[in-house]
Enzyme design. Structure first.
Site, PDB file in Angstrom:
ATOM      1  N   GLY A  12       0.785  -1.246   0.000  1.00 52.05           N
ATOM      2  CA  GLY A  12       0.000   0.000   0.000  1.00 52.05           C
ATOM      3  C   GLY A  12       0.808   1.284   0.000  1.00 52.05           C
ATOM      4  CB  SER A  13       4.349   2.183  -0.608  1.00 50.01           C
ATOM      5  OG  SER A  13       4.613   1.713  -1.898  1.00 50.01           O
ATOM      6  CE  LYS A  66     -12.103 -11.870 -11.417  1.00 50.80           C
ATOM      7  NZ  LYS A  66     -11.192 -11.068 -10.649  1.00 50.80           N
ATOM      8  CG  MET A  91      -1.009  -7.795  -6.623  1.00 55.81           C
ATOM      9  SD  MET A  91      -0.330  -6.746  -7.937  1.00 55.81           S
ATOM     10  CE  MET A  91       1.102  -7.707  -8.386  1.00 55.81           C
ATOM     11  NE  ARG A  92      -8.610 -10.662  -5.713  1.00 49.47           N
ATOM     12  CZ  ARG A  92      -8.533 -11.971  -5.461  1.00 49.47           C
ATOM     13  NH1 ARG A  92      -9.192 -12.832  -6.196  1.00 49.47           N
ATOM     14  NH2 ARG A  92      -7.821 -12.412  -4.450  1.00 49.47           N
ATOM     15  CB  ILE A  94     -11.005  -5.271 -13.337  1.00 52.03           C
ATOM     16  CG1 ILE A  94     -10.019  -4.559 -12.391  1.00 52.03           C
ATOM     17  CG2 ILE A  94     -12.361  -4.587 -13.324  1.00 52.03           C
ATOM     18  CD1 ILE A  94     -10.452  -4.485 -10.944  1.00 52.03           C
ATOM     19  CG  HIS A 110       2.329  -2.766 -15.273  1.00 49.95           C
ATOM     20  ND1 HIS A 110       1.992  -3.941 -14.627  1.00 49.95           N
ATOM     21  CD2 HIS A 110       3.397  -3.059 -16.039  1.00 49.95           C
ATOM     22  CE1 HIS A 110       2.813  -4.900 -15.002  1.00 49.95           C
ATOM     23  NE2 HIS A 110       3.677  -4.395 -15.870  1.00 49.95           N
TER      24      HIS A 110
HETATM   25  C1  GAR Z   1       3.536  -1.317  -7.304  1.00 49.92           C
HETATM   26  O1  GAR Z   1       4.869  -1.330  -7.775  1.00 49.92           O
HETATM   27  C2  GAR Z   1       2.566  -1.446  -8.468  1.00 49.92           C
HETATM   28  O2  GAR Z   1       3.009  -0.802  -9.636  1.00 49.92           O
HETATM   29  C3  GAR Z   1       2.548  -2.939  -8.655  1.00 49.92           C
HETATM   30  O3  GAR Z   1       2.502  -3.451  -7.356  1.00 49.92           O
HETATM   31  C4  GAR Z   1       3.252  -2.588  -6.500  1.00 49.92           C
HETATM   32  C5  GAR Z   1       2.421  -2.318  -5.265  1.00 49.92           C
HETATM   33  O4  GAR Z   1       3.184  -1.655  -4.277  1.00 49.92           O
HETATM   34  N1  GAR Z   1       1.423  -3.363  -9.435  1.00 49.92           N
HETATM   35  C6  GAR Z   1       1.459  -4.380 -10.294  1.00 49.92           C
HETATM   36  O5  GAR Z   1       2.446  -5.077 -10.467  1.00 49.92           O
HETATM   37  C7  GAR Z   1       0.170  -4.630 -11.067  1.00 49.92           C
HETATM   38  N2  GAR Z   1       0.384  -5.548 -12.131  1.00 49.92           N
HETATM   39  P1  GAR Z   1       2.460  -0.886  -3.113  1.00 49.92           P
HETATM   40  O6  GAR Z   1       1.407  -1.843  -2.542  1.00 49.92           O
HETATM   41  O7  GAR Z   1       3.516  -0.584  -2.120  1.00 49.92           O
HETATM   42  O8  GAR Z   1       1.824   0.340  -3.684  1.00 49.92           O
END
Ligand code: GAR
Length: 192
Positions: A12-13, A66, A91-92, A94, A110
């Site tokens: 969640g950063s 879903k 990570m799912r 839609i 992404h």
């Molecule tokens: C981020 O780097 C985002 O771009 C990636 O997951 C990370 C989540 O980090 N998303 C994907 O790879 C989607 N395919 P976070 O939870 O610290 O924001």
């Protein structure tokens, strides 16, 4: 002002960074109404608590597939009057319920320069491929995997001396810089 919901699955950063940029006025045309998580233990939940953002966990396994899962999410989105869905490490895939209710109103970040390295391991895949550059992309979400229309993307040149961790740091720094700017731009278009 555009009401947004942020979806996250883990750390969640990006969620925290977006909320801070909204709260400090750099993104002055969005309000984060709610965080939706699909994993009960997602660390994003702790961040939401500190930031004063409501967090709702919807269990993907509890509604018979879903469609049922996303119908449950729809109830939350309606309750909070959400106009735009922002995926930040969600990570799912839609499904059709959300896509039909939010046409061109779902965006995703992404950690690669799409169409290169789609999927769940964008940073690692670029690193392993030993390419000269990677980047960050924000795109509209469609039924494919990281295939929707690109809104904005920026490159990162990879120094061959970098290890994976260094590349990750550069990608995340680019995400934190870029995502709020793109969110603001998307909300401006919605407000027109
Ligand atoms: C981020 O780097 C985002 O771009 C990636 O997951 C990370 C989540 O980090 N998303 C994907 O790879 C989607 N395919 P976070 O939870 O610290 O924001």
């Amino acid at each position: 002002m555009v009401n947004i919901a942020i979806f996250a699955s883990g750390n969640g950063s990006n969620f925290e960074n977006l909320v801070k940029e909204i709260q400090n006025g750099h993104v002055d045309n969005a309000t984060c109404k709610v965080l939706i998580i699909d994993k009960e233990q997602a660390y994003a939940k702790e961040r939401a608590q500190k930031l004063g953002i409501p967090c709702v966990y919807v269990n993907p396994k509890a509604y018979g597939g879903k469609e049922g899962y996303e119908t449950e999410i729809m109830k939350v989105l309606k309750e909070y009057d959400v106009e735009l869905i922002v995926l930040a490490g969600y990570m799912r895939f839609i499904g059709k319920v959300l896509l039909e209710n939010y046409p061109n109103k779902i965006i995703n970040i992404h950690p690669a320069y799409l169409p290169n390295f789609p999927g769940a391991h964008g940073i690692q895949d670029a690193y392993n491929a030993k390419v000269d550059f990677t980047g960050v992309t924000v795109h509209y979400v469609d039924e494919g995997v990281d295939t929707g229309q690109i809104i904005h993307q920026e490159k990162i040149m990879i120094d061959p001396s970098w290890d994976l961790e260094t590349l990750e740091e550069h990608v995340h720094a680019k995400e934190y810089d870029m995502f709020p700017r793109v969110l603001k731009m998307v909300c401006e278009q919605i407000e027109k």
